[in-house]
Design a protein around this motif. Sequence first.
Motif, PDB file in Angstrom:
ATOM      1  N   ILE A  29       0.931  -1.210  -0.019  1.00 33.64           N
ATOM      2  CA  ILE A  29       0.089  -0.152   0.042  1.00 33.64           C
ATOM      3  C   ILE A  29       0.715   1.189  -0.086  1.00 33.64           C
ATOM      4  O   ILE A  29       2.010   1.234   0.525  1.00 33.64           O
ATOM      5  CB  ILE A  29      -0.866   0.191   1.138  1.00 33.64           C
ATOM      6  N   GLU A  30       0.393   2.386  -0.434  1.00 31.64           N
ATOM      7  CA  GLU A  30       0.995   3.849  -0.753  1.00 31.64           C
ATOM      8  C   GLU A  30       0.066   4.669   0.242  1.00 31.64           C
ATOM      9  O   GLU A  30      -1.195   4.585   0.304  1.00 31.64           O
ATOM     10  CB  GLU A  30       0.940   4.193  -1.791  1.00 31.64           C
ATOM     11  N   ILE A  31       0.802   5.491   1.413  1.00 33.97           N
ATOM     12  CA  ILE A  31       0.044   6.218   2.248  1.00 33.97           C
ATOM     13  C   ILE A  31       0.102   7.814   1.417  1.00 33.97           C
ATOM     14  O   ILE A  31       1.271   8.208   1.315  1.00 33.97           O
ATOM     15  CB  ILE A  31       0.758   6.278   3.435  1.00 33.97           C
ATOM     16  N   LEU A  32      -0.777   8.224   1.077  1.00 31.52           N
ATOM     17  CA  LEU A  32      -0.819   9.592   0.362  1.00 31.52           C
ATOM     18  C   LEU A  32      -1.061  10.776   1.513  1.00 31.52           C
ATOM     19  O   LEU A  32      -2.107  11.318   1.467  1.00 31.52           O
ATOM     20  CB  LEU A  32      -1.857   9.618  -0.615  1.00 31.52           C
ATOM     21  N   GLN A  33      -0.039  10.949   2.312  1.00 36.68           N
ATOM     22  CA  GLN A  33       0.008  11.613   3.383  1.00 36.68           C
ATOM     23  C   GLN A  33       0.393  13.289   3.009  1.00 36.68           C
ATOM     24  O   GLN A  33       1.524  13.461   2.793  1.00 36.68           O
ATOM     25  CB  GLN A  33       0.631  11.281   4.789  1.00 36.68           C
ATOM     26  N   SER A  34      -0.429  14.231   3.163  1.00 42.68           N
ATOM     27  CA  SER A  34       0.005  15.569   3.052  1.00 42.68           C
ATOM     28  C   SER A  34       0.615  16.053   4.369  1.00 42.68           C
ATOM     29  O   SER A  34       0.682  15.234   5.423  1.00 42.68           O
ATOM     30  CB  SER A  34      -1.490  16.361   2.899  1.00 42.68           C
ATOM     31  N   GLY A  35       1.036  17.262   4.243  1.00 45.81           N
ATOM     32  CA  GLY A  35       1.748  17.747   5.632  1.00 45.81           C
ATOM     33  C   GLY A  35       1.243  17.640   6.640  1.00 45.81           C
ATOM     34  O   GLY A  35       1.804  17.634   7.849  1.00 45.81           O
ATOM     35  N   VAL A  36      -0.214  17.993   6.702  1.00 43.41           N
ATOM     36  CA  VAL A  36      -0.930  18.329   8.100  1.00 43.41           C
ATOM     37  C   VAL A  36      -1.928  17.354   8.260  1.00 43.41           C
ATOM     38  O   VAL A  36      -2.442  17.055   9.317  1.00 43.41           O
ATOM     39  CB  VAL A  36      -1.584  19.561   7.941  1.00 43.41           C
ATOM     40  N   GLU A  37      -1.942  16.371   7.453  1.00 38.04           N
ATOM     41  CA  GLU A  37      -2.975  15.201   7.538  1.00 38.04           C
ATOM     42  C   GLU A  37      -2.502  14.121   8.634  1.00 38.04           C
ATOM     43  O   GLU A  37      -1.399  13.639   8.286  1.00 38.04           O
ATOM     44  CB  GLU A  37      -3.323  14.663   6.083  1.00 38.04           C
ATOM     45  N   PRO A  38      -3.449  13.915   9.480  1.00 34.82           N
ATOM     46  CA  PRO A  38      -2.776  12.699  10.380  1.00 34.82           C
ATOM     47  C   PRO A  38      -2.581  11.602   9.545  1.00 34.82           C
ATOM     48  O   PRO A  38      -3.531  11.214   8.877  1.00 34.82           O
ATOM     49  CB  PRO A  38      -3.936  12.734  11.494  1.00 34.82           C
ATOM     50  N   LEU A  39      -1.865  10.595  10.172  1.00 34.70           N
ATOM     51  CA  LEU A  39      -1.475   9.346   9.505  1.00 34.70           C
ATOM     52  C   LEU A  39      -2.821   8.560   9.273  1.00 34.70           C
ATOM     53  O   LEU A  39      -3.115   7.924   8.182  1.00 34.70           O
ATOM     54  CB  LEU A  39      -0.344   8.532  10.207  1.00 34.70           C
ATOM     55  N   MET A  40      -3.602   8.692  10.413  1.00 39.16           N
ATOM     56  CA  MET A  40      -4.850   7.448  10.212  1.00 39.16           C
ATOM     57  C   MET A  40      -5.771   7.939   9.265  1.00 39.16           C
ATOM     58  O   MET A  40      -6.695   7.274   8.967  1.00 39.16           O
ATOM     59  CB  MET A  40      -5.277   7.550  12.000  1.00 39.16           C
TER      60      MET A  40
END
Length: 203
Positions: free
Chosen positions: A148-159
């Motif tokens: 899987i790939e996590i598309l995390q922005s700078g302020v988005e919580p990981l969950m």
Amino acid sequence: MSRSNHKQQTTNNKQQTTNNKQQTTNNNYYLKAAINWLLLLLEQKAQTGETTAAELAAAEDMLLTAERSEPAPALIRLRQQLRLSQFEANLLLLCVAMELNPNIPQLYAIIQGGERNYPTFYLAFLLFKDPSWDIVSPERPLRYWQLIEILQSGVEPLMNSPLRADEKIVNYIKGLNYLDDRLAKLVLPWRAMGYGDTQYNNL
């Protein structure tokens, strides 16, 4: 090739064809059962339908039956080979399901407050039994093997960050097993390198 070897090769090819057909049948049956179970689970959580506990239990029984088929469906083989927990396998299904049913993203959004129409760790924790925090670890199979790939922005919580299954993994689970195109230019088929079956078998 001698006549006896040719006959054996023909027999092997026929057996392989039979196995491939059974594999496809089992995989399609499993995916149908898995998506049906997931849809019922999502509808129950989103309170958008009249899914009963009995219907959900029946769908789960059908899914368990499909999981035990031989040859095993692709996601089950993947779970066994990479030692995914059931929770991790369910999260991977959550990611793949978007590619298989167009109604699923809408249910994701309803459950997650109306905007997040994509799978997240948070959604998996809401839906599935026996959640475990180690699922987010880079050392666990989902991230270690880049399933899987996590598309995390700078302020988005990981969950709450969007998750996406790797394209090769999505296709593999669908039953399309081919060489990853990211490797295709770097490797050659065994026969193209001048090796035959005899050399291969003696390695």
